[in-house]
Design a protein around this motif. Structure first.
Motif, short mmCIF file in Angstrom:
data_model
loop_
_atom_site.label_atom_id
_atom_site.label_comp_id
_atom_site.label_asym_id
_atom_site.label_seq_id
_atom_site.Cartn_x
_atom_site.Cartn_y
_atom_site.Cartn_z
N THR A 1 0.84 -1.20 0.00
CA THR A 1 0.00 0.00 0.00
C THR A 1 0.87 1.24 0.00
N ARG B 1 2.29 1.83 -3.48
CA ARG B 1 1.30 2.49 -4.33
C ARG B 1 1.21 3.99 -4.02
N ALA B 2 1.24 4.33 -2.73
CA ALA B 2 1.19 5.75 -2.35
C ALA B 2 2.46 6.47 -2.80
N LEU C 1 4.03 5.96 -5.40
CA LEU C 1 3.93 6.17 -6.85
C LEU C 1 2.84 7.18 -7.21
N GLY C 2 2.20 7.74 -6.18
CA GLY C 2 1.15 8.73 -6.41
C GLY C 2 -0.21 8.13 -6.70
N GLU C 3 -0.34 6.81 -6.54
CA GLU C 3 -1.63 6.16 -6.77
C GLU C 3 -2.60 6.40 -5.62
N LEU C 4 -2.08 6.72 -4.44
CA LEU C 4 -2.88 7.06 -3.26
C LEU C 4 -2.29 8.31 -2.62
N THR C 5 -3.13 9.18 -2.09
CA THR C 5 -2.64 10.28 -1.27
C THR C 5 -2.33 9.73 0.11
N ALA D 1 6.20 10.08 -5.65
CA ALA D 1 4.74 10.20 -5.74
C ALA D 1 4.31 11.37 -6.63
N GLY E 1 5.29 9.77 -10.30
CA GLY E 1 4.82 8.42 -10.63
C GLY E 1 5.91 7.44 -11.02
#
Length: 194
Positions: free
Chosen positions: A45, A48-49, A51-55, A129, A132
């Motif tokens: 998780t 993912r954050a 990589l900017g997929e989640l704040t 983030a 990406g």
């Protein structure tokens, strides 16, 4: 090593003491705040954050701790590596441009740089983030080169992870492995002052 036009510093394990902040700081913090997720799921998780997929708010929600955890509280667990501010002053006095290249969550990077008073000295921040892409992917080093506006061979890149050092060297930077080539900011300051 010749005097650089710029020095690019990693955050975790270089500017901040914890080299594996996810395992050492983040996973325990999330578990303390009631997350049922395994360490591996928390790490994924976080990836993912980063990589900017989640704040950061999305990260807290995805780990099940939204409302009981927050950015400032989590970031308070980090400590600045001794000698950082002295190095930054030496670099500034020598006219060396300072930058940071880090795999991190945008909000946490902002909280930490403000908390430790790094925003006046370090001009350029390339955070995974925000773009990406994570180290050691070549595109993140290319972005740093673009922002610096200097030839890579005129810049030192300092990181504590071998894969990142190798990738920086392949991108043309003078790569310094923190923890092997230099083991303290005092040594880095001395190298810059030569």
């Amino acid at each position: 090593m010749r005097e650089p036009a710029a020095v690019v510093l990693d955050a975790m394990g270089v500017l901040y003491e914890s080299a594996d902040d996810v395992a050492e700081l983040l996973v325990p913090y999330v578990h303390e705040h009631g997350s049922p997720l395994s360490a591996a799921d928390i790490e994924e998780t976080y990836r993912r954050a980063s990589l900017g997929e989640l704040t950061s708010a999305g990260f807290w929600a995805a780990t099940g701790v939204a409302g009981s955890a927050d950015d400032e509280d989590y970031c308070a667990r980090h400590t600045l590596t001794p000698g950082v501010h002295e190095f930054l002053k030496t670099a500034d006095a020598a006219g060396v441009r300072l930058a940071c290249l880090s795999n991190d969550v945008s909000r946490w990077s902002e909280v930490l740089r403000r908390r430790f008073g790094l925003t006046d000295s370090i001009r350029d921040w390339v955070i995974s983030a925000d773009i990406g892409v994570r180290k050691p992917q070549p595109a993140i080093y290319q972005e740093m080169r673009r922002r610096l506006g200097v030839d890579a061979d005129g810049a030192w890149f300092v990181d504590d992870r071998e894969a990142n050092v190798v990738a920086a060297r392949e991108a043309g930077f003078t790569a310094i492995h923190y923890g092997r080539d230099v083991t303290s900011f005092d040594q880095l300051t001395a190298a810059l002052a030569r």
